[in-house]
Design a protein around this motif. Structure first.
Motif, PDB file in Angstrom:
ATOM      1  N   GLU A  40       0.830  -1.216   0.000  1.00 59.95           N
ATOM      2  CA  GLU A  40       0.000   0.000   0.000  1.00 59.95           C
ATOM      3  C   GLU A  40       0.864   1.266   0.000  1.00 59.95           C
ATOM      4  O   GLU A  40       0.351   2.375   0.124  1.00 59.95           O
ATOM      5  CB  GLU A  40      -0.922   0.024   1.227  1.00 59.95           C
ATOM      6  N   LEU A  41       2.183   1.076  -0.105  1.00 58.91           N
ATOM      7  CA  LEU A  41       3.183   2.158  -0.080  1.00 58.91           C
ATOM      8  C   LEU A  41       3.233   2.883   1.256  1.00 58.91           C
ATOM      9  O   LEU A  41       3.610   4.048   1.330  1.00 58.91           O
ATOM     10  CB  LEU A  41       2.981   3.142  -1.234  1.00 58.91           C
ATOM     11  N   ASN A  42       2.857   2.207   2.339  1.00 62.14           N
ATOM     12  CA  ASN A  42       3.121   2.730   3.679  1.00 62.14           C
ATOM     13  C   ASN A  42       4.593   2.436   3.955  1.00 62.14           C
ATOM     14  O   ASN A  42       5.043   1.308   3.814  1.00 62.14           O
ATOM     15  CB  ASN A  42       2.244   2.042   4.721  1.00 62.14           C
ATOM     16  N   SER A  43       5.323   3.464   4.335  1.00 63.87           N
ATOM     17  CA  SER A  43       6.770   3.320   4.513  1.00 63.87           C
ATOM     18  C   SER A  43       7.181   3.769   5.901  1.00 63.87           C
ATOM     19  O   SER A  43       6.723   4.806   6.390  1.00 63.87           O
ATOM     20  CB  SER A  43       7.507   4.153   3.467  1.00 63.87           C
ATOM     21  N   THR A  44       8.073   3.003   6.523  1.00 65.04           N
ATOM     22  CA  THR A  44       8.534   3.300   7.874  1.00 65.04           C
ATOM     23  C   THR A  44      10.038   3.113   7.957  1.00 65.04           C
ATOM     24  O   THR A  44      10.574   2.109   7.491  1.00 65.04           O
ATOM     25  CB  THR A  44       7.858   2.357   8.896  1.00 65.04           C
ATOM     26  N   TRP A  45      10.716   4.087   8.565  1.00 62.83           N
ATOM     27  CA  TRP A  45      12.157   3.990   8.800  1.00 62.83           C
ATOM     28  C   TRP A  45      12.412   3.180  10.056  1.00 62.83           C
ATOM     29  O   TRP A  45      11.712   3.338  11.060  1.00 62.83           O
ATOM     30  CB  TRP A  45      12.770   5.379   9.010  1.00 62.83           C
ATOM     31  N   SER A  46      13.434   2.323  10.001  1.00 62.67           N
ATOM     32  CA  SER A  46      13.836   1.585  11.199  1.00 62.67           C
ATOM     33  C   SER A  46      15.347   1.399  11.191  1.00 62.67           C
ATOM     34  O   SER A  46      15.998   1.457  10.149  1.00 62.67           O
ATOM     35  CB  SER A  46      13.131   0.232  11.281  1.00 62.67           C
ATOM     36  N   LEU A  47      15.877   1.193  12.380  1.00 58.21           N
ATOM     37  CA  LEU A  47      17.302   0.917  12.552  1.00 58.21           C
ATOM     38  C   LEU A  47      17.422  -0.456  13.196  1.00 58.21           C
ATOM     39  O   LEU A  47      16.849  -0.702  14.254  1.00 58.21           O
ATOM     40  CB  LEU A  47      17.973   1.963  13.448  1.00 58.21           C
ATOM     41  N   THR A  48      18.150  -1.347  12.530  1.00 62.09           N
ATOM     42  CA  THR A  48      18.399  -2.680  13.064  1.00 62.09           C
ATOM     43  C   THR A  48      19.808  -2.696  13.642  1.00 62.09           C
ATOM     44  O   THR A  48      20.749  -2.233  12.999  1.00 62.09           O
ATOM     45  CB  THR A  48      18.254  -3.740  11.957  1.00 62.09           C
ATOM     46  N   TYR A  49      19.940  -3.201  14.868  1.00 61.12           N
ATOM     47  CA  TYR A  49      21.243  -3.235  15.527  1.00 61.12           C
ATOM     48  C   TYR A  49      21.312  -4.415  16.488  1.00 61.12           C
ATOM     49  O   TYR A  49      20.303  -5.050  16.780  1.00 61.12           O
ATOM     50  CB  TYR A  49      21.503  -1.924  16.269  1.00 61.12           C
ATOM     51  N   ARG A  50      22.503  -4.708  16.964  1.00 59.20           N
ATOM     52  CA  ARG A  50      22.696  -5.757  17.971  1.00 59.20           C
ATOM     53  C   ARG A  50      23.107  -5.092  19.280  1.00 59.20           C
ATOM     54  O   ARG A  50      23.935  -4.199  19.299  1.00 59.20           O
ATOM     55  CB  ARG A  50      23.784  -6.734  17.541  1.00 59.20           C
ATOM     56  N   PHE A  51      22.489  -5.583  20.364  1.00 58.10           N
ATOM     57  CA  PHE A  51      22.844  -5.105  21.699  1.00 58.10           C
ATOM     58  C   PHE A  51      22.792  -6.302  22.627  1.00 58.10           C
ATOM     59  O   PHE A  51      21.786  -7.010  22.666  1.00 58.10           O
ATOM     60  CB  PHE A  51      21.876  -4.008  22.158  1.00 58.10           C
ATOM     61  N   ASP A  52      23.862  -6.537  23.362  1.00 59.27           N
ATOM     62  CA  ASP A  52      23.987  -7.710  24.241  1.00 59.27           C
ATOM     63  C   ASP A  52      23.686  -9.003  23.478  1.00 59.27           C
ATOM     64  O   ASP A  52      23.033  -9.911  23.991  1.00 59.27           O
ATOM     65  CB  ASP A  52      23.056  -7.593  25.456  1.00 59.27           C
ATOM     66  N   GLY A  53      24.131  -9.066  22.228  1.00 56.36           N
ATOM     67  CA  GLY A  53      23.970 -10.268  21.430  1.00 56.36           C
ATOM     68  C   GLY A  53      22.600 -10.469  20.822  1.00 56.36           C
ATOM     69  O   GLY A  53      22.366 -11.455  20.138  1.00 56.36           O
ATOM     70  N   ARG A  54      21.691  -9.559  21.069  1.00 60.46           N
ATOM     71  CA  ARG A  54      20.327  -9.691  20.546  1.00 60.46           C
ATOM     72  C   ARG A  54      20.091  -8.695  19.418  1.00 60.46           C
ATOM     73  O   ARG A  54      20.415  -7.513  19.548  1.00 60.46           O
ATOM     74  CB  ARG A  54      19.304  -9.442  21.647  1.00 60.46           C
ATOM     75  N   LYS A  55      19.497  -9.189  18.330  1.00 59.90           N
ATOM     76  CA  LYS A  55      19.150  -8.318  17.219  1.00 59.90           C
ATOM     77  C   LYS A  55      17.874  -7.568  17.573  1.00 59.90           C
ATOM     78  O   LYS A  55      16.895  -8.160  18.025  1.00 59.90           O
ATOM     79  CB  LYS A  55      18.935  -9.150  15.951  1.00 59.90           C
ATOM     80  N   THR A  56      17.900  -6.253  17.379  1.00 66.40           N
ATOM     81  CA  THR A  56      16.782  -5.399  17.755  1.00 66.40           C
ATOM     82  C   THR A  56      16.457  -4.445  16.618  1.00 66.40           C
ATOM     83  O   THR A  56      17.351  -3.992  15.906  1.00 66.40           O
ATOM     84  CB  THR A  56      17.136  -4.579  19.019  1.00 66.40           C
ATOM     85  N   ARG A  57      15.193  -4.123  16.471  1.00 68.97           N
ATOM     86  CA  ARG A  57      14.770  -3.141  15.473  1.00 68.97           C
ATOM     87  C   ARG A  57      14.113  -1.980  16.204  1.00 68.97           C
ATOM     88  O   ARG A  57      13.187  -2.163  16.991  1.00 68.97           O
ATOM     89  CB  ARG A  57      13.797  -3.753  14.470  1.00 68.97           C
ATOM     90  N   TYR A  58      14.586  -0.766  15.923  1.00 69.31           N
ATOM     91  CA  TYR A  58      14.021   0.448  16.501  1.00 69.31           C
ATOM     92  C   TYR A  58      13.295   1.191  15.388  1.00 69.31           C
ATOM     93  O   TYR A  58      13.890   1.501  14.356  1.00 69.31           O
ATOM     94  CB  TYR A  58      15.140   1.322  17.084  1.00 69.31           C
ATOM     95  N   THR A  59      12.017   1.476  15.577  1.00 68.05           N
ATOM     96  CA  THR A  59      11.253   2.216  14.582  1.00 68.05           C
ATOM     97  C   THR A  59      11.489   3.707  14.767  1.00 68.05           C
ATOM     98  O   THR A  59      11.248   4.257  15.840  1.00 68.05           O
ATOM     99  CB  THR A  59       9.750   1.897  14.703  1.00 68.05           C
ATOM    100  N   ILE A  60      11.972   4.345  13.710  1.00 69.77           N
ATOM    101  CA  ILE A  60      12.282   5.775  13.746  1.00 69.77           C
ATOM    102  C   ILE A  60      11.045   6.602  13.455  1.00 69.77           C
ATOM    103  O   ILE A  60      10.761   7.570  14.146  1.00 69.77           O
ATOM    104  CB  ILE A  60      13.418   6.103  12.760  1.00 69.77           C
ATOM    105  N   GLY A  61      10.305   6.238  12.412  1.00 71.04           N
ATOM    106  CA  GLY A  61       9.098   6.979  12.075  1.00 71.04           C
ATOM    107  C   GLY A  61       8.689   6.759  10.630  1.00 71.04           C
ATOM    108  O   GLY A  61       9.408   6.148   9.851  1.00 71.04           O
TER     109      GLY A  61
END
Length: 87
Positions: A40-61
């Motif tokens: 539907e062309l809904n778009s969201t920025w996110s940052l994927t990173y590792r912290f304490d060995g766990r992969k995490t995704r942070y939604t920016i907006g």
């Protein structure tokens, strides 16, 4: 040692001219910053990173409320926080 790979960064023109994908896709801008786009062309920025060995995704907006340039600045600030031990 593996050779360094060139990362093709996104441009505003690429994002604006994108055709609707058949399923959700993630467009990488490099260093974990992604634009996730739905059919539907809904778009969201996110940052994927590792912290304490766990992969995490942070939604920016959402795009276009958060422009490419702003998403990069926010991602850099988040990476600095993560490097200093603040997830």
């Amino acid at each position: 040692m593996e050779p360094l790979r060139a990362v093709l960064r996104l441009t505003e023109r690429q994002i604006q001219s994108m055709a609707p994908p058949e399923q959700r896709v993630s467009l990488s801008d490099g260093r974990g910053l992604e634009l996730r786009v739905t059919p539907e062309l809904n778009s969201t920025w996110s940052l994927t990173y590792r912290f304490d060995g766990r992969k995490t995704r942070y939604t920016i907006g959402p795009y276009p409320s958060v422009k490419l340039k702003d998403a990069r600045v926010i991602a850099d600030k988040l990476r600095n926080q993560i490097a200093n031990g603040v997830p």
